[in-house]
Design a protein around this motif. Sequence first.
Motif, PDB file in Angstrom:
ATOM      1  N   GLU C  56       4.934  26.586 -14.780  1.00 55.98           N
ATOM      2  CA  GLU C  56       4.474  27.958 -14.923  1.00 55.98           C
ATOM      3  C   GLU C  56       4.273  28.483 -13.509  1.00 55.98           C
ATOM      4  OE1 GLU C  56       3.848  29.738 -17.802  1.00 55.98           O
ATOM      5  OE2 GLU C  56       3.500  31.440 -16.452  1.00 55.98           O
ATOM      6  N   VAL C  57       4.927  29.578 -13.187  1.00 55.00           N
ATOM      7  CA  VAL C  57       4.810  30.103 -11.827  1.00 55.00           C
ATOM      8  C   VAL C  57       3.862  31.287 -11.820  1.00 55.00           C
ATOM      9  CG1 VAL C  57       6.018  31.162  -9.886  1.00 55.00           C
ATOM     10  CG2 VAL C  57       7.141  29.381 -11.228  1.00 55.00           C
ATOM     11  N   GLU C  58       2.839  31.174 -11.000  1.00 53.97           N
ATOM     12  CA  GLU C  58       1.928  32.290 -10.829  1.00 53.97           C
ATOM     13  C   GLU C  58       2.237  32.915  -9.478  1.00 53.97           C
ATOM     14  OE1 GLU C  58      -2.227  31.280 -11.087  1.00 53.97           O
ATOM     15  OE2 GLU C  58      -2.751  33.165 -10.075  1.00 53.97           O
ATOM     16  N   LEU C  59       2.604  34.192  -9.509  1.00 52.13           N
ATOM     17  CA  LEU C  59       2.966  34.853  -8.251  1.00 52.13           C
ATOM     18  C   LEU C  59       1.733  35.473  -7.622  1.00 52.13           C
ATOM     19  CD1 LEU C  59       6.346  36.511  -9.225  1.00 52.13           C
ATOM     20  CD2 LEU C  59       5.958  34.419  -7.929  1.00 52.13           C
ATOM     21  N   LEU C  60       1.591  35.228  -6.335  1.00 52.36           N
ATOM     22  CA  LEU C  60       0.442  35.734  -5.600  1.00 52.36           C
ATOM     23  C   LEU C  60       0.893  36.822  -4.646  1.00 52.36           C
ATOM     24  CD1 LEU C  60      -0.811  32.213  -4.513  1.00 52.36           C
ATOM     25  CD2 LEU C  60      -1.549  33.474  -6.535  1.00 52.36           C
ATOM     26  N   GLU C  61      -0.035  37.712  -4.337  1.00 51.69           N
ATOM     27  CA  GLU C  61       0.312  38.732  -3.355  1.00 51.69           C
ATOM     28  C   GLU C  61       0.270  38.122  -1.964  1.00 51.69           C
ATOM     29  OE1 GLU C  61      -2.040  42.274  -3.801  1.00 51.69           O
ATOM     30  OE2 GLU C  61      -1.105  43.080  -1.982  1.00 51.69           O
ATOM     31  N   VAL C 101       2.673  26.327 -10.566  1.00 54.95           N
ATOM     32  CA  VAL C 101       3.084  26.662  -9.204  1.00 54.95           C
ATOM     33  C   VAL C 101       2.407  27.959  -8.796  1.00 54.95           C
ATOM     34  CG1 VAL C 101       5.065  27.259  -7.736  1.00 54.95           C
ATOM     35  CG2 VAL C 101       5.359  25.638  -9.636  1.00 54.95           C
ATOM     36  N   ARG C 102       1.836  27.979  -7.599  1.00 51.63           N
ATOM     37  CA  ARG C 102       1.276  29.218  -7.065  1.00 51.63           C
ATOM     38  C   ARG C 102       2.007  29.524  -5.778  1.00 51.63           C
ATOM     39  NH1 ARG C 102      -4.021  30.605  -8.693  1.00 51.63           N
ATOM     40  NH2 ARG C 102      -4.669  31.083  -6.560  1.00 51.63           N
ATOM     41  N   GLN C 103       2.639  30.686  -5.732  1.00 55.49           N
ATOM     42  CA  GLN C 103       3.412  31.055  -4.555  1.00 55.49           C
ATOM     43  C   GLN C 103       3.551  32.562  -4.521  1.00 55.49           C
ATOM     44  OE1 GLN C 103       7.631  29.520  -5.866  1.00 55.49           O
ATOM     45  NE2 GLN C 103       7.843  31.646  -5.202  1.00 55.49           N
ATOM     46  N   THR C 104       4.021  33.085  -3.375  1.00 53.43           N
ATOM     47  CA  THR C 104       4.329  34.516  -3.333  1.00 53.43           C
ATOM     48  C   THR C 104       5.735  34.716  -3.919  1.00 53.43           C
ATOM     49  OG1 THR C 104       5.180  34.243  -1.093  1.00 53.43           O
ATOM     50  CG2 THR C 104       2.886  34.955  -1.307  1.00 53.43           C
TER      51      THR C 104
END
Lengths: 143, 108, 274
Positions: C56-61, C101-104
């Motif tokens: 699961e990809v969480e997109l960060l600013e 996953v946490r990424q921009t």
Amino acid sequence: MAGRVIQLRLSGTSMMPTLWPGDLVWVKPVKVEKLAPGDVILFLRENRIMAHRIVGMDAPAGELVIRTRGDTLPAGDLPVRGSEVLGLVTAAQRFGTGWAISRTPRLASRILSRIVRRSDRFRHLLFTLNLKLSHNTRARRAW
Amino acid sequence: MENRQIKYVARSTAIAARMLDGEMMIMSPVDSTFFSLNEVASAIWQAADGQTLLADIVDSRICSAFGIDRETALRDAEEFVEQLAKHGILRICTTPVANTPPSGVFHR
Amino acid sequence: MSAVLASVSAAADAIAINIGGIVGTVHTESPFFRQMLLRHYHDFISLPAKPSFELEVELLEFPDNSDLDADLEVRFTGGCWHLRRGDFSVVWDPTSGRGKVRQTANPYSIDTVLRILHSLLLVGQRGFLLHAASAIRGGRAYVFTGLSGAGKTTISRLAPPHVTLLSDEVSYLRPLEGAFRAFGTPFSGELRQAGKNCAAPVAAIYLLDKGPQNCVSPVTPAEALHALMRNILFFADSAKLAGSVFQIACDFVMQVPVKRLTFVPDEHVWEMIG
């Protein structure tokens, strides 16, 4: 380079996360004696311009030899001669935000491939005896 | 006659080893250094079971097999195992060592 | 740790990416990121049958790592793999296969995450990722490994039209039915173009060197093993896994001919191959 700072756009992911594809980098001319491990340098390699980090420097035969490696690559590059260095990468810009590239001390452990760390010359351990180890030892072996 | 210390030699644990074409390939995953041992070095490695004295290894595996006199072989062997110990490949002890891992050589 | 992952479930619209026969799914709430994945992994998109990992990809600013320059760490603690670099962080449970996953919003971070997960899963399959170009000619795969500038991308560019490129940078090698096969990957180097999604048994591996003339020369098993290990992509901080990778590399050297290829960068080099 004749004393000017130039800007180049990078491609490739070999310097992530410090430098990203598409980053604009500032490169300034530099005296090779002033370089040190941790610096990111621009150099010419087979008609390509590369930006990799210095991981070691020595002068085995009097002439300076620089060892570089892309941060994400498992093995280092072929050695770089002082004459191949185009400049020092001092700053980068991405999406309008710029920052300075500093000399980051990278620990030996911070490479992607942990398999072979001291990789440039593997050690061949020899049991050296001052005698007659002939090529026929295999045939003569007692066991 | 020199008084030599009793020396048992044992392969270190956590060493990855494999025989390829007559040479022993060794990797120390601890510091990720890679070595290859020539025939004589491999012979010592294979014999280093932690239960055998270095002097006995030299007598049984080195002297006759490679045609060297005992004094020379033992002196060189001691110097050599010190080198291997420095790289964490062998352990040197004054008493037998238990739980020595296998040598990585598979006899079919 | 497990509380985080409990909320990750296989989403119906997750994208399945099959590389080398190992399937992983990636789910994101962002349609833009989803489109990017579909475009980037185009040839490798597949049915999500039996995925080995579900992300699961969480997109960060902004990246949530305070040290943007931080080097890669891949550690196993508390039953999960923790992957961390300046631009992403991942927690992955190998038992359930689920990870977060946490990424921009960028394609490079997820690409690195996929390389890492595949390299971990390949150990169990007695395979590995290699910093090498590979291509198929006449139904057999040829692998070219070497340092940056040694010619991986060059030899890929010089390939004749009937040669199928598997990758110019990251080769995927795993044994099937006892023989090592090379698989195409979407992991590209300078060519910036994904390889073809196909595979073939490996006929030979060449250690690249540039020189005044094209020539193939033999290599000792020790040289072969050393060259291979220098170029294996393996990221985990685990002495035990490193030992397994060493054994896998030895298996490879025993099975596949290793030769040195010194070459002039011209198209005649391909006459020496095979």
